[in-house]
Design a protein around this motif. Sequence first.
Motif, PDB file in Angstrom:
ATOM      1  N   LEU A  54      -1.443   8.732   2.907  1.00  0.00           N
ATOM      2  CA  LEU A  54      -0.097   8.259   3.220  1.00  0.00           C
ATOM      3  C   LEU A  54       0.220   8.465   4.699  1.00  0.00           C
ATOM      4  N   ARG A  55      -0.188   9.604   5.230  1.00  0.00           N
ATOM      5  CA  ARG A  55       0.074   9.885   6.649  1.00  0.00           C
ATOM      6  C   ARG A  55      -0.697   8.944   7.571  1.00  0.00           C
ATOM      7  N   VAL A  56      -1.832   8.425   7.113  1.00  0.00           N
ATOM      8  CA  VAL A  56      -2.576   7.437   7.905  1.00  0.00           C
ATOM      9  C   VAL A  56      -1.731   6.171   8.048  1.00  0.00           C
ATOM     10  N   ALA A  76       0.833  -1.207   0.000  1.00  0.00           N
ATOM     11  CA  ALA A  76       0.000   0.000   0.000  1.00  0.00           C
ATOM     12  C   ALA A  76       0.865   1.253   0.000  1.00  0.00           C
ATOM     13  N   LEU A  77       1.920   1.271   0.815  1.00  0.00           N
ATOM     14  CA  LEU A  77       2.815   2.436   0.852  1.00  0.00           C
ATOM     15  C   LEU A  77       3.501   2.648  -0.493  1.00  0.00           C
ATOM     16  N   LEU A 110       6.272   9.817   7.555  1.00  0.00           N
ATOM     17  CA  LEU A 110       6.646  10.096   6.171  1.00  0.00           C
ATOM     18  C   LEU A 110       6.212  11.501   5.766  1.00  0.00           C
ATOM     19  N   ASP A 111       7.073  12.177   5.020  1.00  0.00           N
ATOM     20  CA  ASP A 111       6.751  13.495   4.482  1.00  0.00           C
ATOM     21  C   ASP A 111       6.486  13.343   2.986  1.00  0.00           C
TER      22      ASP A 111
END
Length: 109
Positions: free
Chosen positions: A64-66, A13-14, A71-72
């Motif tokens: 993405l932050r979830v 997923a990432l 991660l930035d």
Amino acid sequence: MALTMTRTRTQTALTTLCRLIANVHGELEFIDWAMRLGEHQAYPVLEAKKQALEKQRDALYVTLRVFDPRLDPQTIGALNEWLKPFGRKVTTGAVRRYVRANMMPARGG
């Protein structure tokens, strides 16, 4: 086994999210470049597409932050995989094909 499957799914997923973000970054760079060309008849189409992509980018950033708040997403580079239907290189011809494709109304299904 569950831990391995979870880790694999999370990593997949990432990776997918990062690839989507990188393609949106690439498309936004392309639009900025196309807008600097100064073809004013294409400007409204490009501006509308840019706004839609910025909303999509913001939603992808949240997603993405979830998965990983450390991660930035702004540090993710740009890909041009999305460009393939319009040509392999960033050219004025690709801009014309891109604008033409984005002027057509969406097909209902």
